[in-house]
Design a protein around this motif. Structure first.
Motif, mmCIF file in Angstrom:
data_model
loop_
_atom_site.group_PDB
_atom_site.id
_atom_site.type_symbol
_atom_site.label_atom_id
_atom_site.label_comp_id
_atom_site.label_asym_id
_atom_site.label_seq_id
_atom_site.Cartn_x
_atom_site.Cartn_y
_atom_site.Cartn_z
ATOM 1 N N GLU A 158 -16.388 -10.033 20.521
ATOM 2 C CA GLU A 158 -16.783 -8.787 19.840
ATOM 3 C C GLU A 158 -15.551 -7.907 19.630
ATOM 4 O OE1 GLU A 158 -18.215 -6.393 18.496
ATOM 5 O OE2 GLU A 158 -20.388 -6.577 18.506
ATOM 6 N N ASN B 148 -16.703 -3.560 24.531
ATOM 7 C CA ASN B 148 -17.419 -4.154 23.399
ATOM 8 C C ASN B 148 -16.656 -3.800 22.111
ATOM 9 O OD1 ASN B 148 -19.247 -5.213 21.608
ATOM 10 N ND2 ASN B 148 -21.036 -4.318 22.537
ATOM 11 N N ASN C 177 -21.401 1.045 22.015
ATOM 12 C CA ASN C 177 -21.331 -0.306 21.457
ATOM 13 C C ASN C 177 -20.238 -0.463 20.410
ATOM 14 O OD1 ASN C 177 -22.197 -2.452 19.378
ATOM 15 N ND2 ASN C 177 -23.528 -2.879 21.125
ATOM 16 N N ASP C 178 -20.185 0.483 19.476
ATOM 17 C CA ASP C 178 -19.185 0.357 18.414
ATOM 18 C C ASP C 178 -18.713 1.751 18.015
ATOM 19 O OD1 ASP C 178 -17.501 -1.063 16.769
ATOM 20 O OD2 ASP C 178 -19.107 -2.246 15.857
ATOM 21 N N ASN D 203 -25.888 0.242 16.163
ATOM 22 C CA ASN D 203 -24.864 -0.760 16.493
ATOM 23 C C ASN D 203 -23.586 -0.532 15.670
ATOM 24 O OD1 ASN D 203 -23.642 -3.281 17.266
ATOM 25 N ND2 ASN D 203 -25.671 -3.975 17.867
ATOM 26 N N ASP E 95 -24.398 -6.875 12.869
ATOM 27 C CA ASP E 95 -23.870 -6.230 14.082
ATOM 28 C C ASP E 95 -22.699 -5.366 13.618
ATOM 29 O OD1 ASP E 95 -22.861 -5.599 16.612
ATOM 30 O OD2 ASP E 95 -23.334 -7.537 17.476
HETATM 31 MG MG MG Z 1 -22.004 -4.338 18.142
#
Ligand code: MG
Length: 304
Positions: free
Chosen positions: A34, A76, A121-122, A179, A233
């Motif tokens: 990732e 991540n 997460n991002d 996400n 994603d």
């Molecule tokens: Mg992600």
């Protein structure tokens, strides 16, 4: 000669791929790759191998891969800020961190209203220096991608960190599992993925778009695209505003209006992508166990 990995779904994709280009397999020993982030000055890529609690570095000049950080607090998503610094989402630390020029790691955000975040997460950085990130629960759901813990927040939100005050504010609060996210080239639109289908049967598996107003105010502009193969994603844009996004069967390319133009088929589920190379025309692809790359006839959007 192996079969092409490209799939043309719209004739406009003809000039968006090189028929003879092939997927390069650059590394193949991750559990869940990732968060690719490319550093042009050093010509290397940093990415996360999330369940292995480490970050790796691919040297574009030598082709060598080495461990960059271990443990990585179950990092991540990663990005490079406007000054060229690494900004990381850490499931284990339940925070967004920044690696400074002297190598120290500082906290960008680890709480909202005095309570811990879920598991960022991002992340993306706007040209004004504001830092925007998503906070789903993947890193606190179990001990695979972080540490199993209860959520302290009232939901799974999208946040903005003010560049001057450092204030952490919710900018979108109606996601199931927010996400990947990225701005359009003019930064007037913010695209955000919802991967809620992992937690809710028949739940969201799409990209939404928002108009970006003063002070980071978002106005919902509705659905951008629904994923036709698994889940979106992480994703990135090219200089023409097209979206190159992860999906279950590879990388999907959308025009700015939301039409699926074509695909790069990848033999593993793709989690995220990032443009790299001196001309930003090499797409790095994090796909389950492996890091892939492919040369494209387009250039990634320059974000710093
Ligand atoms: Mg992600």
């Amino acid at each position: 000669m192996t079969e092409t990995c490209f799939e043309m779904l719209d004739k406009r994709f003809k000039r968006l791929h090189i028929p003879t280009a092939r997927l390069d397999i650059l590394y193949a020993s991750c559990r869940w790759a990732e968060g690719p982030a490319y550093f042009p000055a050093g010509r290397y890529l940093i990415w996360s191998d999330n369940p292995n609690n480490r970050m790796l570095r691919y040297d574009e000049c030598s082709g060598e891969v080495s461990v960059f950080r271990h443990p990585s607090n179950f990092s991540n998503g990663n990005t490079v800020d406007r000054s060229g610094r690494l900004v990381s989402c850490e499931h284990g630390g339940r925070r967004v961190s920044r690696t400074e020029f002297d190598g120290t790691v500082t906290v960008v955000a680890d709480s909202h209203r005095g309570k811990k975040l879920n598991s960022p997460n991002d992340v993306v950085v706007k040209s004004d220096g504001s830092i925007w990130f998503t906070d789903p629960t993947y890193g606190i759901d179990n001990d695979y991608e972080g540490y199993k813990s209860p959520s302290e927040q009232d939901g799974t939100h999208v946040y903005r960190v003010d560049p001057k005050s450092g204030d952490v504010r919710v900018v979108a609060d109606d996601f199931v599992q927010p996400n990947g996210l990225a701005f359009s080239p003019d930064e007037k639109t913010l695209y955000i993925v919802d991967t809620g289908a992992t937690h809710v049967e028949g739940g969201p598996h799409h990209i939404r778009k928002f108009a970006v107003g003063d002070g980071g105010k978002l106005t919902d502009k509705g659905l951008f695209a629904e994923c036709t193969a698994g889940l979106f994603d992480g994703f990135r844009l090219d200089t023409e505003g097209r979206i190159w996004t992860s999906a279950g069967d590879g990388v999907h390319c959308y025009d700015p209006e939301g039409t699926l133009l074509g695909k790069i088929r990848v033999p593993e589920i793709v989690a995220n992508v990032c443009f790299g190379g001196p001309r930003r025309n090499y797409l790095y692809i994090c796909a389950t166990t492996s890091l892939y790359g492919i040369r494209l006839p387009v250039n990634g959007l320059k974000t710093f």
